[in-house]
Design a protein around this motif. Structure first.
Motif, short mmCIF file in Angstrom:
data_model
loop_
_atom_site.label_atom_id
_atom_site.label_comp_id
_atom_site.label_asym_id
_atom_site.label_seq_id
_atom_site.Cartn_x
_atom_site.Cartn_y
_atom_site.Cartn_z
N UNK A 307 -3.43 -6.12 -18.34
CA UNK A 307 -4.45 -6.33 -17.31
C UNK A 307 -3.81 -6.94 -16.08
N UNK A 308 -3.94 -6.27 -14.95
CA UNK A 308 -3.32 -6.71 -13.71
C UNK A 308 -4.36 -6.74 -12.60
N UNK A 309 -4.35 -7.81 -11.82
CA UNK A 309 -5.22 -7.90 -10.65
C UNK A 309 -4.37 -8.23 -9.44
N UNK A 310 -4.63 -7.53 -8.35
CA UNK A 310 -3.95 -7.78 -7.07
C UNK A 310 -4.98 -8.33 -6.09
N UNK A 311 -4.67 -9.49 -5.52
CA UNK A 311 -5.58 -10.14 -4.58
C UNK A 311 -4.99 -9.99 -3.18
N UNK A 312 -5.67 -9.28 -2.33
CA UNK A 312 -5.18 -9.05 -0.97
C UNK A 312 -5.99 -7.98 -0.28
N UNK A 313 -5.56 -7.61 0.93
CA UNK A 313 -6.25 -6.56 1.68
C UNK A 313 -6.18 -5.24 0.92
N UNK A 314 -7.24 -4.48 1.04
CA UNK A 314 -7.34 -3.22 0.31
C UNK A 314 -6.22 -2.26 0.68
N UNK A 315 -5.91 -2.15 1.96
CA UNK A 315 -4.87 -1.23 2.39
C UNK A 315 -3.50 -1.64 1.85
N UNK A 316 -3.25 -2.93 1.81
CA UNK A 316 -1.94 -3.40 1.33
C UNK A 316 -1.80 -3.28 -0.19
N UNK A 317 -2.92 -3.16 -0.90
CA UNK A 317 -2.87 -3.05 -2.35
C UNK A 317 -2.71 -1.62 -2.85
N UNK A 318 -2.76 -0.66 -1.92
CA UNK A 318 -2.74 0.74 -2.35
C UNK A 318 -1.44 1.12 -3.07
N UNK A 319 -0.30 0.60 -2.61
CA UNK A 319 0.96 0.98 -3.25
C UNK A 319 1.01 0.49 -4.70
N UNK A 320 0.30 -0.61 -5.00
CA UNK A 320 0.29 -1.14 -6.37
C UNK A 320 -0.51 -0.24 -7.30
N UNK A 321 -1.54 0.40 -6.79
CA UNK A 321 -2.35 1.29 -7.64
C UNK A 321 -1.54 2.50 -8.08
N UNK A 322 -0.50 2.87 -7.30
CA UNK A 322 0.35 4.00 -7.70
C UNK A 322 1.36 3.58 -8.77
N UNK A 323 1.63 2.27 -8.90
CA UNK A 323 2.56 1.76 -9.94
C UNK A 323 1.80 1.46 -11.23
N UNK A 324 0.67 0.79 -11.08
CA UNK A 324 -0.12 0.39 -12.25
C UNK A 324 -1.14 1.48 -12.55
N UNK A 325 -0.66 2.53 -13.19
CA UNK A 325 -1.49 3.70 -13.48
C UNK A 325 -2.41 3.43 -14.67
N UNK A 326 -3.52 4.15 -14.75
CA UNK A 326 -4.49 3.93 -15.84
C UNK A 326 -3.92 4.17 -17.24
N UNK A 327 -2.86 4.95 -17.35
CA UNK A 327 -2.29 5.21 -18.68
C UNK A 327 -1.69 3.95 -19.30
N UNK A 328 -1.17 3.03 -18.47
CA UNK A 328 -0.48 1.86 -18.99
C UNK A 328 -1.13 0.54 -18.60
N UNK A 329 -2.00 0.52 -17.62
CA UNK A 329 -2.53 -0.74 -17.11
C UNK A 329 -4.03 -0.64 -16.84
N UNK A 330 -4.67 -1.78 -16.96
CA UNK A 330 -6.03 -1.95 -16.45
C UNK A 330 -5.89 -2.70 -15.12
N UNK A 331 -5.88 -1.95 -14.03
CA UNK A 331 -5.56 -2.52 -12.73
C UNK A 331 -6.84 -2.72 -11.91
N UNK A 332 -6.91 -3.91 -11.27
CA UNK A 332 -8.01 -4.24 -10.37
C UNK A 332 -7.42 -4.70 -9.04
N UNK A 333 -7.93 -4.18 -7.94
CA UNK A 333 -7.56 -4.64 -6.60
C UNK A 333 -8.77 -5.34 -6.00
N UNK A 334 -8.58 -6.57 -5.55
CA UNK A 334 -9.71 -7.35 -5.03
C UNK A 334 -9.30 -8.11 -3.79
N UNK A 335 -10.21 -8.17 -2.85
CA UNK A 335 -9.98 -9.03 -1.69
C UNK A 335 -10.39 -10.45 -2.06
#
Length: 642
Positions: A307-335
């Motif tokens: 389970x991974x959460x990224x706290x920051x601007x939505x645009x800046x978190x986009x590159x993380x969503x390409x690393x933390x894919x649904x196959x291996x991670x439960x990823x959340x991006x939040x401001x």
């Protein structure tokens, strides 16, 4: 010379009796008349002279004979050389560490030493015997024969100074004869500093004939494929290994794979490929030396999504969503403004992605999260205040941000041995597309560098409390300030930063290394988890952390093997334990530090030396022999002296 019965010497006054007998002749001579004595005159003079000599010889002989027999009854003796230590107790300090598994000319060193103790210790001899892990107080060889024959090897190091302190605390006012029995592998001078020079200390050093040995050092996942793990086994050879060594992989009791390794260099590795599923087994090599380090137990749990959460601007978190894919991670991006603080405890990794200001409430939550084994990633913003960042870093350790610098820097050094990268690169490389930054904070303090700039300062550093990890970037990594997002390093760096060791990777804990394990488990007030296998079980130290439990193992279990953590009958996780490889190198024998003691070959020699040095020299037998000699001498005088 001293006497056991000096009062008998008063009988020496009896020496006046033979003197009186010889001074006063009680025998009367009768006169005999002859017709002519002229021819007997000369013979008469000779007879009188011989008679006087004979009487004096008999007198001296009888005086000496009587004096000898009286002195013999007084039992004369000379004091023993070591009479001061005659009341000492015998203390044997026996090394039963794993290096004593080595084979000497009569078998395993420890078993041969035990046989020596049982065969050569007198039956009525009392002694205390202390091993690395146990003690037998005021016993004899017959009473503990079975226990000694069944004594087990241990990974606990041999510390004769600790054992001596234990013995002295048992009987502080009693002198001691100390016998140290060890192969002296890994023995240091500090281990014998507490030994007093005035105490008799004997050392017996059994020798191994074959000092060649192979140890399995570690097992790790070298590569993760779609459906398989590539397992790499690291091995170390000590001495010269000429033949190929077989190595086998077992899942439970089932043989999974087998190969051979040629040790043309001391360090070698072997690679196995296994399905990407639960694995609970061991690696085993076959050599003709120590056996404790021939097996390495390990467990792999079926991968769970982190389970991974990224706290920051939505645009800046986009590159993380390409690393933390649904196959291996439960990823959340939040401001930050929409952050759900209650969700943070359920995460395995929290990424602060270029936050301008970090609220105190978030800093407090992150500290608690880190203490419970979570991973925190801190990426500063170009507009961040260094004081605000440093206030956050104090929660994780000694790391300090200085003010931002607009000088361009290039990353040129990779920490290949750091846990983030030790399974990423097959070998060190210098031909690499290194990233650069346009502006950067200067990071200092005690953090461990992961990536470095060309000036030697850290670009990425890590802090750990042995449970959680904090990864600190020295510069913003948005595309305006850096090309790090386009670097080949971006994926393995963030991928491994988000991994929770309890959910992925190999579980192989070293006994005695004070390692801990965090598990997801909800426990009631009086509920505990146990660790067990088919042969034994124990309750580790445990601390409840909200919806997790922290397990600390200390020196348990006593035996290496595959175990499982249970909550009642529910298997929470398979884990494995191994002995530390501290006894594997038999060439580390340090006999020289025992030279100041009396070095002997066997227990029998020790007892013989002690008896000879502490036994008084009895002289009465010599006086009896002298009496017999002078008695015979008197008989010869009576018969042959005219």
């Amino acid at each position: 010379m001293q006497f056991k019965h000096p009062e008998i010497l008063y009988f020496l006054f009896l020496l006046v009796i033979p003197i009186l007998v010889h001074l006063f002749q009680l025998r009367r001579f009768q006169k005999q008349y002859f017709t002519n004595v002229r021819f007997l005159k000369e013979l008469n003079m000779q007879t009188r002279k011989s008679s006087v000599i004979k009487k004096w010889l008999l007198l001296i002989t009888r005086l000496v004979l009587l004096a000898l027999i009286i002195t013999a009854f007084a039992q004369p003796y000379f004091n023993a050389q070591d009479s001061e230590n005659t009341s000492n107790e015998m203390v044997i300090l026996l090394d039963n560490s794993f290096s004593m598994q080595a084979k000497g000319n009569k078998g395993e060193l420890l078993k041969r030493v035990v046989q020596d103790i049982l065969e050569n210790t007198p039956e009525n001899q009392q002694f205390s015997l202390l091993t690395n892990t146990g003690a037998f107080w005021d016993t004899d060889s017959k009473s503990i024969q079975k226990e000694l024959q069944n004594i087990q090897y241990t990974d606990v190091p041999f510390r004769p100074d600790f054992l001596l302190i234990k013995a002295e605390s048992k009987k502080p006012s009693t002198g001691k004869d100390i016998v140290i029995i060890t192969d002296a592998v890994n023995l240091n001078s500090k281990d014998i500093n507490t030994f007093k020079t005035d105490s008799p200390v004997y050392s017996i050093i059994p020798e191994a004939e074959n000092k060649n040995n192979i140890a399995i050092d570690s097992v790790y996942i070298a590569q993760v494929l779609d459906n398989f793990y590539e397992i790499k086994v690291e091995m170390q050879a000590y001495g010269t290994i000429e033949n190929e060594i077989p190595i086998a992989l077992y899942n439970g009791k089932d043989l999974t794979a087998k190969t051979v390794v040629n040790f043309d260099i001391p360090k070698q590795s072997a690679v196995f490929t296994i399905p990407k599923a639960d694995f609970h087994g061991y690696i085993e090599v076959s050599d003709n030396s120590l056996t404790y380090d021939n097996t390495y137990y390990f467990s792999i749990s079926k991968p769970q999504k982190s389970n991974v959460i990224a706290i920051g601007d939505t645009d800046k978190n986009k590159f993380l969503s390409r690393i933390y894919t649904p196959e291996d991670f439960n990823f959340i991006a939040s401001e930050l403004r929409t952050l759900d603080y209650n969700a943070l405890e359920k995460q395995d990794a929290i990424i602060l992605n270029e936050l301008q200001e970090i609220p105190q409430a978030l800093a407090t939550t992150l500290k608690s999260f880190y203490d419970k084994g979570g991973n925190v990633v801190i990426i500063p913003s170009p507009d961040s205040n260094s004081q605000n960042l440093n206030a956050l870093l104090t929660n994780f350790g000694n790391a300090i941000y200085s003010s931002i610098n607009s000088t361009e820097k290039q990353v040129t050094q990779i920490g290949f041995n750091h846990p983030l990268y030790n399974t990423v690169f097959e070998k060190k490389t210098s031909n690499f597309q290194y990233p650069k930054v346009n502006s950067s904070f200067t990071l200092s303090g005690g953090a461990l560098p992961v990536l470095k700039y060309d000036d030697g300062t850290p670009f990425v550093a890590s802090l750990t409390n042995s449970l959680g990890n904090a990864y600190v970037f020295a510069a913003p990594i948005n595309k305006t300030n850096s090309n790090f997002q386009n670097s080949p390093l971006i994926v393995p760096t963030f991928y491994n930063m988000a991994q929770n060791s309890s959910k992925t990777g190999i579980s192989a804990i070293t006994i005695g290394a004070s390692e801990s394990l965090i598990l997801d488990a909800l426990l009631t007030k009086d509920e505990v988890v146990t660790v067990r296998n088919e042969d034994t079980d124990f309750i580790p130290m445990q601390q409840v952390l909200s919806n997790k439990v922290k397990l600390s193992f200390g020196d348990y279990p006593e035996e290496a093997g595959n175990y499982a953590v249970y909550k009642s009958d529910q298997n929470l996780k398979n884990i494995s334990f191994n002995y530390a490889r501290s006894e594997s190198n038999l060439a580390l024998q340090n006999k020289a530090i025992l030279d100041k003691f009396t070095i002997t070959k066997s227990v029998a020699t020790v007892y013989n030396d002690i008896q000879s040095e502490r036994t008084a020299d009895e002289l009465w037998k010599w006086f009896v022999i002298g009496t017999l000699i002078f008695l015979l001498l008197e008989l010869f005088i009576q018969k042959f002296v005219k």
